[in-house]
Design a protein around this motif. Structure first.
Motif, PDB file in Angstrom:
ATOM      1  N   LEU A   1       0.839  -1.206   0.000  1.00  6.38           N
ATOM      2  CA  LEU A   1       0.000   0.000   0.000  1.00  6.38           C
ATOM      3  C   LEU A   1       0.872   1.254   0.000  1.00  6.38           C
ATOM      4  CD1 LEU A   1      -2.761  -1.145   2.529  1.00  6.38           C
ATOM      5  CD2 LEU A   1      -3.023  -0.860   0.058  1.00  6.38           C
ATOM      6  N   LYS A   2       1.972   1.223   0.763  1.00  7.37           N
ATOM      7  CA  LYS A   2       2.893   2.370   0.799  1.00  7.37           C
ATOM      8  C   LYS A   2       3.475   2.615  -0.592  1.00  7.37           C
ATOM      9  CE  LYS A   2       4.127   3.835   5.048  1.00  7.37           C
ATOM     10  NZ  LYS A   2       3.818   5.183   5.518  1.00  7.37           N
ATOM     11  N   ALA A   3       3.860   1.507  -1.257  1.00  8.69           N
ATOM     12  CA  ALA A   3       4.445   1.625  -2.604  1.00  8.69           C
ATOM     13  C   ALA A   3       3.439   2.226  -3.580  1.00  8.69           C
ATOM     14  CB  ALA A   3       4.912   0.250  -3.098  1.00  8.69           C
ATOM     15  N   ARG A   4       2.149   2.028  -3.294  1.00  7.06           N
ATOM     16  CA  ARG A   4       1.105   2.609  -4.155  1.00  7.06           C
ATOM     17  C   ARG A   4       0.754   4.023  -3.736  1.00  7.06           C
ATOM     18  NH1 ARG A   4      -1.367  -1.548  -7.047  1.00  7.06           N
ATOM     19  NH2 ARG A   4      -0.768  -3.562  -6.200  1.00  7.06           N
ATOM     20  N   GLY A   5       1.438   4.517  -2.702  1.00  7.63           N
ATOM     21  CA  GLY A   5       1.233   5.910  -2.299  1.00  7.63           C
ATOM     22  C   GLY A   5       0.166   6.100  -1.239  1.00  7.63           C
ATOM     23  N   GLU A   6      -0.332   4.976  -0.662  1.00  9.47           N
ATOM     24  CA  GLU A   6      -1.363   5.121   0.365  1.00  9.47           C
ATOM     25  C   GLU A   6      -0.698   5.428   1.707  1.00  9.47           C
ATOM     26  OE1 GLU A   6      -5.203   2.597   1.926  1.00  9.47           O
ATOM     27  OE2 GLU A   6      -4.572   2.251  -0.117  1.00  9.47           O
ATOM     28  N   ASP A   7      -1.193   6.482   2.383  1.00  9.05           N
ATOM     29  CA  ASP A   7      -0.615   6.883   3.667  1.00  9.05           C
ATOM     30  C   ASP A   7      -1.394   6.178   4.782  1.00  9.05           C
ATOM     31  OD1 ASP A   7       0.769   8.173   5.617  1.00  9.05           O
ATOM     32  OD2 ASP A   7      -0.427  10.014   5.517  1.00  9.05           O
ATOM     33  N   ILE A   8      -0.865   5.070   5.255  1.00 10.38           N
ATOM     34  CA  ILE A   8      -1.610   4.260   6.222  1.00 10.38           C
ATOM     35  C   ILE A   8      -0.636   3.654   7.234  1.00 10.38           C
ATOM     36  CG2 ILE A   8      -1.566   2.215   4.698  1.00 10.38           C
ATOM     37  CD1 ILE A   8      -4.455   1.610   5.738  1.00 10.38           C
ATOM     38  N   GLU A   9      -1.056   3.606   8.496  1.00 11.28           N
ATOM     39  CA  GLU A   9      -0.204   3.055   9.556  1.00 11.28           C
ATOM     40  C   GLU A   9      -0.240   1.524   9.519  1.00 11.28           C
ATOM     41  OE1 GLU A   9       1.654   4.651  11.894  1.00 11.28           O
ATOM     42  OE2 GLU A   9       1.148   6.544  10.893  1.00 11.28           O
ATOM     43  N   PHE A  10       0.877   0.912   9.970  1.00 11.32           N
ATOM     44  CA  PHE A  10       0.940  -0.551  10.029  1.00 11.32           C
ATOM     45  C   PHE A  10      -0.187  -1.114  10.899  1.00 11.32           C
ATOM     46  CE2 PHE A  10       2.203  -4.297  12.455  1.00 11.32           C
ATOM     47  CZ  PHE A  10       2.414  -5.203  11.430  1.00 11.32           C
ATOM     48  N   SER A  11      -0.421  -0.451  12.045  1.00 10.91           N
ATOM     49  CA  SER A  11      -1.441  -0.971  12.980  1.00 10.91           C
ATOM     50  C   SER A  11      -2.826  -1.008  12.330  1.00 10.91           C
ATOM     51  CB  SER A  11      -1.479  -0.126  14.252  1.00 10.91           C
ATOM     52  OG  SER A  11      -1.703   1.224  13.910  1.00 10.91           O
ATOM     53  N   GLU A  12      -3.089  -0.028  11.456  1.00  9.23           N
ATOM     54  CA  GLU A  12      -4.386   0.011  10.770  1.00  9.23           C
ATOM     55  C   GLU A  12      -4.489  -1.143   9.763  1.00  9.23           C
ATOM     56  OE1 GLU A  12      -6.894   3.190   8.129  1.00  9.23           O
ATOM     57  OE2 GLU A  12      -5.180   3.969   9.234  1.00  9.23           O
ATOM     58  N   VAL A  13      -3.373  -1.391   9.069  1.00  9.91           N
ATOM     59  CA  VAL A  13      -3.365  -2.487   8.081  1.00  9.91           C
ATOM     60  C   VAL A  13      -3.588  -3.819   8.796  1.00  9.91           C
ATOM     61  CG1 VAL A  13      -1.993  -3.699   6.340  1.00  9.91           C
ATOM     62  CG2 VAL A  13      -1.830  -1.219   6.533  1.00  9.91           C
ATOM     63  N   LEU A  14      -2.905  -4.000   9.928  1.00 12.14           N
ATOM     64  CA  LEU A  14      -3.049  -5.248  10.690  1.00 12.14           C
ATOM     65  C   LEU A  14      -4.494  -5.420  11.163  1.00 12.14           C
ATOM     66  CD1 LEU A  14      -1.787  -7.744  12.040  1.00 12.14           C
ATOM     67  CD2 LEU A  14      -1.194  -6.300  13.995  1.00 12.14           C
ATOM     68  N   ALA A  15      -5.067  -4.343  11.704  1.00 11.48           N
ATOM     69  CA  ALA A  15      -6.455  -4.423  12.188  1.00 11.48           C
ATOM     70  C   ALA A  15      -7.406  -4.729  11.038  1.00 11.48           C
ATOM     71  CB  ALA A  15      -6.843  -3.113  12.868  1.00 11.48           C
ATOM     72  N   ASP A  16      -7.179  -4.105   9.871  1.00 11.10           N
ATOM     73  CA  ASP A  16      -8.027  -4.344   8.688  1.00 11.10           C
ATOM     74  C   ASP A  16      -7.972  -5.802   8.259  1.00 11.10           C
ATOM     75  OD1 ASP A  16      -8.816  -1.782   8.500  1.00 11.10           O
ATOM     76  OD2 ASP A  16      -7.669  -1.268   6.698  1.00 11.10           O
ATOM     77  N   ILE A  17      -6.756  -6.349   8.238  1.00 14.26           N
ATOM     78  CA  ILE A  17      -6.563  -7.729   7.782  1.00 14.26           C
ATOM     79  C   ILE A  17      -7.276  -8.702   8.724  1.00 14.26           C
ATOM     80  CG2 ILE A  17      -4.750  -9.524   7.836  1.00 14.26           C
ATOM     81  CD1 ILE A  17      -3.163  -7.965   5.942  1.00 14.26           C
ATOM     82  N   ILE A  18      -7.149  -8.460  10.021  1.00 13.96           N
ATOM     83  CA  ILE A  18      -7.777  -9.346  11.002  1.00 13.96           C
ATOM     84  C   ILE A  18      -9.308  -9.260  10.882  1.00 13.96           C
ATOM     85  CG2 ILE A  18      -8.130  -9.729  13.479  1.00 13.96           C
ATOM     86  CD1 ILE A  18      -5.144  -8.903  13.835  1.00 13.96           C
ATOM     87  N   LYS A  19      -9.806  -8.032  10.720  1.00  8.25           N
ATOM     88  CA  LYS A  19     -11.258  -7.837  10.607  1.00  8.25           C
ATOM     89  C   LYS A  19     -11.799  -8.506   9.332  1.00  8.25           C
ATOM     90  CE  LYS A  19     -12.664  -3.643   9.968  1.00  8.25           C
ATOM     91  NZ  LYS A  19     -13.124  -2.309   9.875  1.00  8.25           N
ATOM     92  N   ARG A  20     -11.048  -8.320   8.234  1.00 12.76           N
ATOM     93  CA  ARG A  20     -11.487  -8.859   6.938  1.00 12.76           C
ATOM     94  C   ARG A  20     -11.480 -10.398   6.961  1.00 12.76           C
ATOM     95  NH1 ARG A  20      -9.696  -8.307   1.523  1.00 12.76           N
ATOM     96  NH2 ARG A  20      -7.699  -7.330   1.910  1.00 12.76           N
ATOM     97  N   ASP A  21     -10.406 -10.976   7.516  1.00 10.91           N
ATOM     98  CA  ASP A  21     -10.339 -12.444   7.615  1.00 10.91           C
ATOM     99  C   ASP A  21     -11.506 -12.972   8.433  1.00 10.91           C
ATOM    100  OD1 ASP A  21      -8.016 -12.589   6.194  1.00 10.91           O
ATOM    101  OD2 ASP A  21      -6.726 -12.907   7.928  1.00 10.91           O
TER     102      ASP A  21
END
Ligand code: DC
Length: 219
Positions: free
Chosen positions: A149-169
């Motif tokens: 996501l960072k490489a695509r230019g999205e400004d997002i914290e690691f903790s948010e990505v982790l929480a999103d992944i857990i919620k989505r799973d």
């Protein structure tokens, strides 16, 4: 030759699907992209998922050109989350089911197909010639997705990505219709400590008869 790959978010199934298809000369379909396209269409049309009728969703999907070139927004965390929400709706899954089966049975180049998603081995193509299920520890998957996501230019914290992944799973595994599940005859791969080349090599070895099917654990 039809190969089904299922797994959790950011487990490496897309990379595996693409490279496996290239190696074997098969066509590849990322079915998550179909659900993302529906999520994006829902957003653009301003459809409220809470009270959208089956008819509204069916019309929206029927009118959607799933072969179009989508922009980078399709891979964003917002659209990933929306995709997971629309994927829990029966009408959406019904509308996309035949398109996936049709691709598998009539692949553009005629030799065969690799499809990756959440229910390919269990629902879409239960008779696939080979099935893989891929998973990795949530923090490792979040690290990979964060970098992407960072490489695509999205400004997002690691903790948010982790929480999103857990919620989505959690949503993908617990929905009533076609939940994320490993088919009983799928070969399980834990990609936590493996890079893409190693995962590919294991799968090619399995297809060559080098491994016995190994039931998925931990799900
Ligand atoms: O693989 P992905 O992150 O692009 O998938 C986005 C969402 O789409 C995922 O959270 C669940 C849904 N999905 C699904 O329910 N069934 C599939 N075969 C593929 C994706």
């Amino acid at each position: 030759m039809i190969i089904a790959i299922d797994g959790t978010a950011a487990s490496g199934k897309g990379t595996l699907g693409r490279t496996l298809a290239m190696r074997l000369g098969l066509d590849y379909l990322d079915t998550g992209q179909l659900y993302r396209a529906v999520g994006l269409a829902v957003k653009l049309a301003g459809v409220n998922l809470e009270d959208a009728s089956d008819e509204t969703l069916k019309t929206l999907i029927d009118q959607l050109d799933l072969c179009q070139k989508f922009g980078p927004e399709l891979r964003s965390s917002e659209i990933g989350e929306l995709a997971s929400k629309v994927a829990a709706i029966a009408q959406v899954r019904t509308s996309l089911l035949e398109r996936q089966r049709d691709f598998a049975h009539n692949p553009p180049h005629g030799k065969g197909a690799v499809l990756d998603g959440r229910d390919i081995g269990s629902v879409v193509l239960p008779d696939a010639d080979a099935k893989f299920f891929i998973d990795a520890a949530a923090d490792i998957r979040a690290t990979r997705r964060h970098l992407e996501l960072k490489a695509r230019g999205e400004d997002i914290e690691f903790s948010e990505v982790l929480a999103d992944i857990i919620k989505r799973d959690c949503r993908d595994k617990n929905r009533t219709i076609a939940p994320l599940i490993a088919a009983s005859d799928a070969f399980f791969i834990d990609s936590s400590d493996k890079n893409a080349d190693e995962v590919l090599a294991i799968c090619l070895d399995y297809l060559d008869g080098g491994h016995e099917p190994q039931a998925a654990t931990g799900l």
